[in-house]
Scaffold this active site. Structure first.
Site, PDB file in Angstrom:
ATOM      1  CE  LYS A  51      39.559  -3.821 -27.601  1.00 46.66           C
ATOM      2  NZ  LYS A  51      39.805  -3.447 -26.190  1.00 46.66           N
TER       3      LYS A  51
ATOM      4  CE  LYS B  34      35.448 -10.380 -28.528  1.00 45.12           C
ATOM      5  NZ  LYS B  34      36.506 -10.412 -27.500  1.00 45.12           N
TER       6      LYS B  34
ATOM      7  CE  LYS C  39      29.819  -5.080 -22.169  1.00 38.33           C
ATOM      8  NZ  LYS C  39      30.660  -4.509 -21.106  1.00 38.33           N
TER       9      LYS C  39
END
Length: 336
Positions: free
Chosen positions: A109, A200, A203
């Site tokens: 992240k 993967k 969003k």
């Protein structure tokens, strides 16, 4: 816990949240807690407060749309129960920095890359909340003395930390305050992006054509599946994630959606001899599966007062259990 980052996509659905519905459908006396992790969400700052509020309510609507029954489960905002944050601090005193440093999600992240020597670049810009949020996640679980936690495969590492913290606490005070929760993995494997099978479904993908949302219209689903990456082999469609990752990703979606084995899906699609027919079948399966959640979501999101009522009632019931646990923790540690 599910993050309020917008509507659920197919990866969320097959990877974790449909298992939550299955648990609600079981005739059991066990308490079920499904929270919207809005405290986790701010580990990446949300400057638009009004949009964040909307996302939180969309998450409640999404949970209800897949069949979570608020009469059988407690649905709430994490931030509505202050005991989450308080237990997080207490558990953080048991959390080794080295263990947290090995976690993979804060690195991904933060867009950090490892050097040839195995060191990470630019860690000075990583925020403490993002680095330490697995401890808050452990608090989310242990606060309700959870025995089983349904999660996606990418969260299994965090469940290991949760068990470690619970075990460390119990050993320190020679008392079994926390049970060691078991991981419940959904049977479906990781769902990949439709247009880039190296990652993967997410969003946050800048190319939203690779993401199928539960409230996508049949036309949107058809358009996205039509553009999905496959390969040049058209005489047969079979599961081979190494050599045929795109086709295998679509087969995996069918397998998870229909709750069938990969081999059973391969038999069902053996009749198709071109990509168009195969993709039409994938579209048909997904449209049928997502029809009810989409219609439910469209109705629920129009009634924000009902969504707020559901979460307030859920938070009220969950907070009773949370306060009991925190009281026991404080008594054990000597605060009371």
């Amino acid at each position: 816990m599910v993050q309020p980052t917008g509507k659920f996509h197919l990866g969320n659905y097959l990877g974790a949240v449909r298992v939550w519905k299955d648990l609600c459908d079981l005739k059991t006396n066990q308490n079920l807690y499904f929270g919207v992790a809005d405290l986790h969400a701010i580990t990446i700052p949300k400057p638009d407060a009004s949009n964040f509020k909307q996302l939180r309510l969309e998450a409640i609507a999404s949970l209800l749309s897949i069949g979570i029954d608020p009469l059988k489960a407690h649905v709430f905002f994490q931030s509505s129960i202050p005991q989450h944050a308080e237990l997080n601090w207490m558990l953080s005193t048991f959390a080794p920095m080295g263990y947290l440093n090995r976690m993979t999600q804060w690195k991904s992240k933060s867009n950090l890359k490892e050097s040839d020597e195995g060191t990470l670049d630019n860690t000075s810009n990583v925020k403490l909340g993002l680095f330490a949020y697995p401890v808050l996640q452990a608090a989310d679980i242990l606060l309700y003395k959870s025995t089983h936690v349904p999660v996606g495969e990418d969260q299994s590492q965090h469940l290991e930390l949760t068990r470690t913290l619970a075990e460390n606490f119990n050993k320190m005070y020679k008392k079994r305050v926390f049970p060691l929760p078991k991981t419940m993995l959904a049977p479906t494997k990781k769902i990949l992006s439709l247009n880039s099978v190296a990652k993967k479904m997410s969003k946050s993908d800048p190319n939203q054509n690779g993401v199928v949302y539960l409230n996508d219209s049949p036309e949107e689903i058809a358009r996205k599946i039509k553009k999905a990456v496959t390969d040049n082999i058209s005489e047969a469609f079979y599961y081979d994630p190494i050599n045929r990752p795109g086709v295998s990703n679509l087969i995996n979606m069918i397998s998870g959606t229909q709750r069938k084995s990969i081999s059973a899906v391969e038999k069902d699609i053996a009749q198709y001899k071109n990509h168009q027919d195969f993709k039409n079948y994938v579209t048909e399966v997904l449209v049928e599966e997502l029809k009810e959640p989409r219609l439910k979501y469209d109705n629920l999101i129009q009634d924000l007062s009902y969504l707020e009522k559901v979460q307030q009632e859920g938070a009220s019931k969950a907070s009773e259990v949370a306060e009991q646990t925190l009281d026991e923790v404080k008594t054990t540690m000597g605060f009371k």
